[in-house]
Write a protein that holds these residues in place. Structure first.
Motif, PDB file in Angstrom:
ATOM      1  N   TRP A  98     -31.995  37.838 -92.534  1.00  0.00           N
ATOM      2  CA  TRP A  98     -33.212  38.018 -93.302  1.00  0.00           C
ATOM      3  C   TRP A  98     -33.551  36.310 -93.634  1.00  0.00           C
ATOM      4  CZ3 TRP A  98     -33.272  42.131 -97.709  1.00  0.00           C
ATOM      5  CH2 TRP A  98     -33.253  43.505 -96.822  1.00  0.00           C
ATOM      6  N   ASN A 156     -38.936  36.443 -97.855  1.00  0.00           N
ATOM      7  CA  ASN A 156     -37.630  37.019 -96.949  1.00  0.00           C
ATOM      8  C   ASN A 156     -37.256  38.337 -97.085  1.00  0.00           C
ATOM      9  OD1 ASN A 156     -36.426  33.466 -97.214  1.00  0.00           O
ATOM     10  ND2 ASN A 156     -37.648  34.515 -95.694  1.00  0.00           N
ATOM     11  N   LEU A 211     -32.416  33.565 -99.989  1.00  0.00           N
ATOM     12  CA  LEU A 211     -33.703  34.203 -99.574  1.00  0.00           C
ATOM     13  C   LEU A 211     -34.693  33.980-100.710  1.00  0.00           C
ATOM     14  CD1 LEU A 211     -31.895  37.622 -98.584  1.00  0.00           C
ATOM     15  CD2 LEU A 211     -32.626  35.526 -97.167  1.00  0.00           C
TER      16      LEU A 211
END
Lengths: 1127, 239
Positions: A714, A726, A722
């Motif tokens: 991701w 994402n 993230l």
């Protein structure tokens, strides 16, 4: 004394998430040191160390004669001005105020904010002084019969004037009232502070040299010096007509005042001071007085080079803030000649840029350009820089933040004040739907500078800097009150705005043009405004505003947050379309919820650490400063401005644990286990009973390699964190695909590390491990038990029937079988790695064939308990190829037949290797996506897993039935729970079931299944372990005999290879904790106070804290010295 | 509202949205005072102005809310577009990011503002391209020459008319390219909006969706690229 219970209370309120989300302890219960700093406008480094009731006497300096007798001195003292108040000592300041202050040790919350009440124009600092200790030249103790304890303080007033000898130095006399002991304690603290202040005298000299007062007050002989920079006004003229403003006479009055009462840092605030400010500051002193009354002078004193250093440090760097600043440089007070000139624009650019670097969270907000431009007319760049910092950090909190919550909040507060004070007008506004903040927002945001003509706006600013933000409210209310009649005629926003616009343009006109009395006629509208603001609305105090802010804070933050959420979700891009709006909404909430909570927790943990540290070297500071300071407790909340937007791996785990039940750990750290420093992550020592790294009552996330892979997958920007985008994209790809092929491909890619379309032996094992990991709490989605039972029953009936009754059970069980089959099939259909095996393709082919021929019967892949403790779990004995295709490796069978064991365990590993090329590490192999797909599709359960259960395991929208640790029958249940004899070697050496003792035993059937799953996972781990081992053996070129294996296994069992097995991790982390606990203990012994021989962490404070007073009283001789301090 | 008079007059609330320094306030200033200031102070919060717009059948009094453009002021915007019957979403046609921001605003308005709000997408600073100044020396912009080589004649334009227009058509927006500096197309924008406001919403009833139909019928005639040129030569001379 440190108030432990209050901290615990806070800790608890924090742990309760609903409370923590809504309440900022700093607002409800402002720390005393914060109040202290706000009252005296001191920098954040200052804490109230001591305070004592005292009487300040200011003798007119003309009376001073050095040869006066003692009696004369006493008389002088009687003659001067007397002020009774409190004398405070902090690290670097001696402050005196007549305003009631209450940061007494025993003051309650309500009284501690008492002084923010009415200040009667004196500002929160009241009458008195705020004296940097480095500005004190000499302190004498006066011998007096009248007074118990009197100090005479000589200051460095006029430090820049070399000829100061001709004039009498500034002297203050202070009588302390209190017990002798208290007075001596205070003096002692003062003496210590003075000593450490000695080094700052040079700094002080440099700082005050930039004050205009130093220039005007020096003797006529020195007038040739260039005056310090008092703003662009010196070059481009100050706004307004100086004569009309009566600048000269104001200046004269000020000079008189300054001569008698000190200047800049040594200035004493007497009632005249406040009056002089109310009538408007003279142009050349304005900047300096703003700097002094706002307290930014002290900020400058603390770090005089910060401005120039910041500029130098970031020279040539670019940022978003700088881009935004550039857009506005040419349009900041463009009507003032100084800003049509490059000189003014350059200054503005430098100040705004420097500030944007020092406070990147705020950066640059439109309106700051206007405020700074206004400041620059009256002060130097350096001064403006510090005033801007004071404005943003203290006077206008949150106004210029990225969400501008402070602005919005104060608008709400203003509206509620209007409703309260002018109900008729308010009703009118509501009736005609006129939105007040539309008018008033710019007033507050740019401090009336672009609403009123400049000269009047500056008058407002004069008072604002002295008395604080309440002035903005008072003036705003007064504007509405004065125009109330007209405003009641306005029925739309336009008319409303028009009335106020024309009012502002007529501020210099007479308020009563038709009055008969000339004096009345002479009163301008602006004067009228000031009178209404400060007389009629004198009830508007800092505390009433704080109260209102508290009240509206949540709704304001919520509306900002819902706006942010809306905007953010809308801008998530095309991938987000695969998810429903509801799903996106809950993803957003979960994402930021976790970031926020993590921020809070880390803050709490940090607080806790600091507290401990403080506890260890207890100082007077902490004794007085009783309350924990939690100013930034709300940091991280979206509505409060810049909040974290990136989620690290640990946050991601927590996130997953919230949406997928497989992501919850099997081995929660045991609750509240004494003082053990359990650092599951990070190394912050923390107290387990109050602070869990995962929050209280929340499932603790697992840490499996699969989760790590998901995270990496991701993390498309490769920054080890993230953002929401994402996460949404990641989830969308799993949940939103909706087709099995996509799902299979996704899974395959997760394990295709180098992206070459191949997954090697290691990867296959990891995949199978992950499959077991994901399924260990049961499968979700549309697994149709009935159907699959039907489909599989023919193969299974024989084994399933007696052992397992429930369908749920069968599914789980069969899944395990499927995974086993998966492994085998993968190896079976794996391609040899050509790069390495080119030379011997035939051989591989042969081996494969042989392998196929030797395919074990469905039951051969035995997973079971070895009562002999041997780890040789894989048994590839001979079998028929026909069954291989549909083989299901029975789990129940070994369980059922566990009694008949020990079986022929004699099949050695070496034999197994020989029989199965897959296990031969010298023959690298891989599977490709088509192979993987084929293998998956060959098994109905796996097919279903990829089709529905894996995507469905991410449950975003519905509130997940929290798999509470205690309620989840842990798969770690050892066989002993089932009446099977637990292999003791395994549970200890094998690392499985390390926590078996703390986990409630699984019950009945579920327990059996859990065991199966656990065992299955272990098998997978073992398979790989075996591989490692084999590899090692290959390398060593020495074949170990089976007899040694047991031991060998234990040693070689690489904890990393079982990353997903919490118990493994736990076992080792427990060890680490022990070590750390020991460390911490050693540390605390070292750094602990001598008087606290036992650093018991439960009572973080030495039992007998040595207060400075206590130690001092033993040494009274020091207090009797006449000259306490002299430079 | 005086409906009985031969030429009814009604108020329309209009809000301007768009990235900072795209020329929102300048458009308003041009429309309201027919004036242009090179260094306009940034709008703090919002500014409020009114201007009448005479249509053949009625008079529309625009109550214009000109908002601050900086990103962080965005959370204030709902306060201003509340009850707005029309919106002018402005981008700078020399800055592609400003069009992205404009699209965000359009999405926000479509979801959060009054149903049936008439939205016009406006690409400002046409004077920095060479098409505006074809017959007008003022349009030549030397400073932008070096910046951009892809367009003919050193055009500072970075957002093509076609791109913005197709987006506008997709979303059912009015579309114009303007120059507040030269006055190009400015009154046209407001007139088009005035025409697009449905009668129903003028009487205080904001019929959802009612705006959409008239808005589209206006489209072909208004989104006429020859139009701007004509008016540029007409009004451009005034500068």
């Amino acid at each position: 004394m440190f108030n432990l219970s209050s901290f615990v209370q806070k800790a608890q309120s924090f742990i309760d998430p609903t409370q923590a989300l809504n309440i900022s302890p700093s607002d409800r219960n402002p720390a005393k040191s914060t109040l202290f700093r706000h009252q005296f406008r001191l920098p954040d480094t200052q804490t109230p160390l001591q305070e004592i009731t005292a009487e300040l006497t200011i003798s007119p300096p003309v009376i001073y004669s050095p040869n006066a007798t003692q009696g004369e001195k006493d008389r002088d003292r009687d003659r001067g001005y007397h002020y009774v108040g409190k004398l405070h000592l902090s690290e670097g300041y001696l402050s005196f105020s007549t305003q009631p202050t209450s940061f007494l040790q025993n003051a309650s919350t309500s009284t501690s904010s008492g002084f923010t009440g009415q200040t009667h124009g004196a500002g929160p600092g009241g009458n008195g002084f705020t004296l940097p200790l480095c500005a004190i030249r000499r302190v004498e103790r006066l011998h007096s019969q009248n007074y118990q304890f009197a100090l005479s303080i000589t200051t460095w007033n006029g430090i820049t004037t070399s000829l100061s000898e001709s004039k009498a130095p500034q002297k203050l006399t202070i009588q302390l009232s209190g017990t002798r002991q208290a007075c001596e304690r205070f003096c002692d603290g003062l003496k210590r502070g003075l000593k450490s202040g000695v080094n700052d005298v040079q700094k002080l000299k440099r700082v005050v040299a930039e004050c205009y007062s130093e220039y005007v007050l020096q003797g006529d002989t020195k007038k040739l010096d260039t005056p310090p920079d008092a703003g662009l006004g010196m070059i481009f003229k100050y706004p307004g007509d100086a004569r009309k403003l009566r600048d000269r006479s104001k200046m004269r009055l000020w000079l008189e005042y300054l001569k008698d009462n000190g200047r800049n840092v040594t200035l004493i605030r007497q009632p005249t001071f406040h009056k002089l400010i109310r009538v408007g500051l003279p142009n050349r002193l304005r900047g300096e007085m703003w700097e002094l009354t706002s307290g930014s002078l002290f900020l400058r004193l603390e770090n005089p080079l910060q401005y120039s250093e910041t500029l130098a440090k970031f020279e040539g760097r670019e940022s978003l803030a700088i881009d935004e600043i550039e857009k506005d440089l040419n349009r900041s007070l463009p009507e003032y000649p100084g800003f049509q000139d490059s000189e003014g624009i350059e200054r503005l650019r430098r100040v705004l840029t420097a500030y944007s670097w020092t406070n990147e969270d705020v950066g640059y907000c439109q309106a700051m350009n206007i405020v700074v431009a206004a400041l620059l007319i009256y002060m130097s760049e350096t001064q403006a820089f510090y005033v801007l910092a004071t404005l943003c950090d203290r006077l206008l909190p949150g106004y210029y933040s990225t969400t501008m919550y402070g602005t919005l909040l104060d608008q709400r507060v203003f509206e509620s004040l209007v409703e309260k004070t002018m109900p008729i007008l308010w009703d009118h506004l509501v009736k005609y739907d006129v939105q007040l903040s539309v008018v008033s927002l710019p007033w507050f945001l740019s401090l009336y500078i672009n609403s009123m003509p400049l000269v009047f706006a500056f008058r407002v600013l004069d008072v604002f800097f002295l008395e604080g933000p309440k002035v903005l409210f008072q003036v705003g209310l007064a504007i509405l009150r004065i125009n109330g009649e007209d405003l009641l005629d306005a029925t739309d926003d336009g008319a409303f705005i028009q009335i106020l616009k024309s009012y502002f343009s007529k501020l210099d006109e007479s308020a009563h043009p038709k009055s008969e009395i000339p004096k009345m006629r002479a009163i301008t509208r602006f004067q009228e405004l000031m009178v209404v603001a400060f007389k009629e609305f004198s009830g508007i105090t800092q505390s009433s505003i704080s109260e209102q802010r508290m009240k509206h804070k949540d709704s304001v933050l919520n509306s900002i947050e819902s706006f942010a959420k809306r905007t953010s979700i809308r801008n998530l891009g095309p991938d987000s379309k695969r998810l429903s709006v509801d799903e996106l909404g809950s993803l957003y909430d979960r994402f930021y919820g976790i970031l926020y909570e993590r921020e809070q927790r880390s803050h709490m943990i940090q607080e806790e650490t600091e507290r401990k540290l403080k506890a260890m070297n207890i100082k007077a500071a902490e004794v007085v400063n009783g309350l924990a300071e939690m100013q930034s407790i709300e940091k991280g909340r979206v509505g409060m401005g810049p909040s974290p937007t990136m989620m690290d791996y640990d946050g991601f785990r927590e996130f997953l644990a919230g949406v997928a039940k497989w992501a919850v750990t099997d081995s929660p750290t045991p609750p509240a286990k004494s003082m053990e420093n359990h650092s599951y992550f990070g190394n912050t020592p923390k107290r387990r009973e109050t602070l869990s790294p995962w929050g209280h009552g929340k499932p603790e996330p697992a840490d499996h390699e699969f989760m790590h892979r998901l995270f990496r997958r991701w993390d498309v920007d490769m920054n080890s964190a993230l953002n929401l985008q994402n996460v949404v994209t990641g989830i969308a790809h799993i949940k939103g695909k909706g087709d099995i092929m996509g799902s299979i491909t996704y899974f395959f890619e997760l394990y295709d590390d180098d992206g070459d379309g191949k997954v090697d032996r290691e990867g296959i094992l990891r995949i199978s491990e992950a499959l077991l990991f994901l399924s260990r709490r049961g499968l979700e989605g549309s697994l149709t038990p009935s159907q699959s039972v039907v489909g599989l029953s023919e193969y299974e009936a024989a084994f399933v029937g007696p052992a397992v009754g429930s369908e749920y059970g069968t599914t789980n069980e069969r899944f395990l079988s499927s995974v086993s089959a998966f492994i085998r099939r993968c190896f079976e259909y794996a391609d040899p790695d050509h790069s390495q095996n080119k030379a011997e393709p035939e051989k591989v082919e042969n081996e494969k064939k042989e392998d196929a021929d030797d395919m074990p019967d469905p039951n051969a892949f035995d997973i079971g308990d070895d009562s002999d403790g041997e780890d040789d779990l894989l048994d590839f004995s001979s079998g028929s190829p026909e069954t291989a295709a549909t083989s299901i490796i029975s789990v129940p069978r070994p369980l059922a037949s566990v009694a008949d064991k020990p079986r022929e365990r004699s099949v050695s590993k070496a034999q197994a290797e020989a029989a199965n090329a897959a296990l031969d590490p010298s023959k690298p192999l891989h599977i490709t996506l088509p192979t993987f797909r084929m293998v998956v599709l060959a098994d109905e359960l796996l097919e279903q897993f990829f089709e529905s259960s894996f995507p469905a395991s991410f449950r975003i929208s519905d509130t997940m039935v929290t798999t509470n640790n205690s309620s989840v029958p842990s798969p770690l249940t050892t066989f002993s729970n089932l009446g099977f004899k637990a292999p003791s070697v395994l549970s200890v050496g094998g690392g499985v079931g390390g926590t078996g003792a703390v986990v409630p035993p699984g019950k009945g059937l579920r327990g059996v299944l859990d065991n199966i799953v656990t065992e299955g996972m272990r098998v997978a781990a073992e398979v790989r372990n075996r591989m490692d081992e084999a590899q090692k053996e290959m390398e060593n070129n020495a074949i170990q005999r089976p007899g040694d294996e047991e031991e060998e296994d234990d040693q070689n069992y690489d904890p990393r290879s079982a990353g997903g097995f919490g118990e493994r991790r736990f076992a080792s982390s427990e060890d680490r904790d022990l070590l750390e606990g020991a460390d911490a203990e050693a540390m605390s012994v070292k750094s602990g106070h001598e008087s606290a021989p036992k650093p018991n962490l439960l009572t973080p404070f030495p039992a007998t804290p040595v207060t400075p007073g206590g130690s001092r009283s033993k040494n009274p001789s020091s207090a009797t010295k006449e000259a306490l301090f002299e430079r | 509202m005086a409906d009985s008079t031969p030429k009814p007059s009604s108020s329309v609330k209009l809000v301007l949205l768009g990235e900072a320094a795209v020329g929102k306030s300048s458009l308003v200033l041009r429309f309201v005072n027919n004036d242009f200031q090179e260094n306009k102070e940034p709008t703090i919060g919002a500014a409020f102005l009114t201007q009448k717009c005479n249509l053949p059948t009625r008079t529309i009094k625009f109550e214009i809310w000109d908002t601050a453009g900086q990103e962080r002021f965005a959370s204030l915007a709902p306060m201003y577009y509340r009850n707005a019957q029309s919106a002018l979403v402005v981008y700078d046609l020399t800055k592609p990011t400003s069009l992205i921001k404009a699209k965000h605003w359009v999405a926000e308005l479509q979801r959060q503002a009054s149903p049936g709000i008439v939205i016009a997408l406006v690409g400002n600073k046409l004077d920095l391209t060479n098409e505006a100044g074809a017959s007008n020396s003022l349009g030549d912009d030397a400073e932008s020459d070096a910046a951009d080589g892809e367009d003919v004649d050193g055009d500072a334009r970075k957002v093509s008319t076609a791109e913005a227009q197709s987006y506008a058509e997709e979303e059912g927006l009015l579309f114009f390219e303007t120059s507040a500096k030269l006055g190009t197309n400015v009154t046209e924008v407001f007139t088009a909006i005035a025409n697009a406001i449905p009668e129903t919403s003028l009487k205080g009833i904001r019929g959802p969706g009612a705006a959409a139909a008239p808005a589209r019928t206006e489209d072909p005639s208004r989104v006429n690229l020859t139009g701007p040129r004509d008016s540029a030569s007409k009004e451009g001379c005034a500068c």
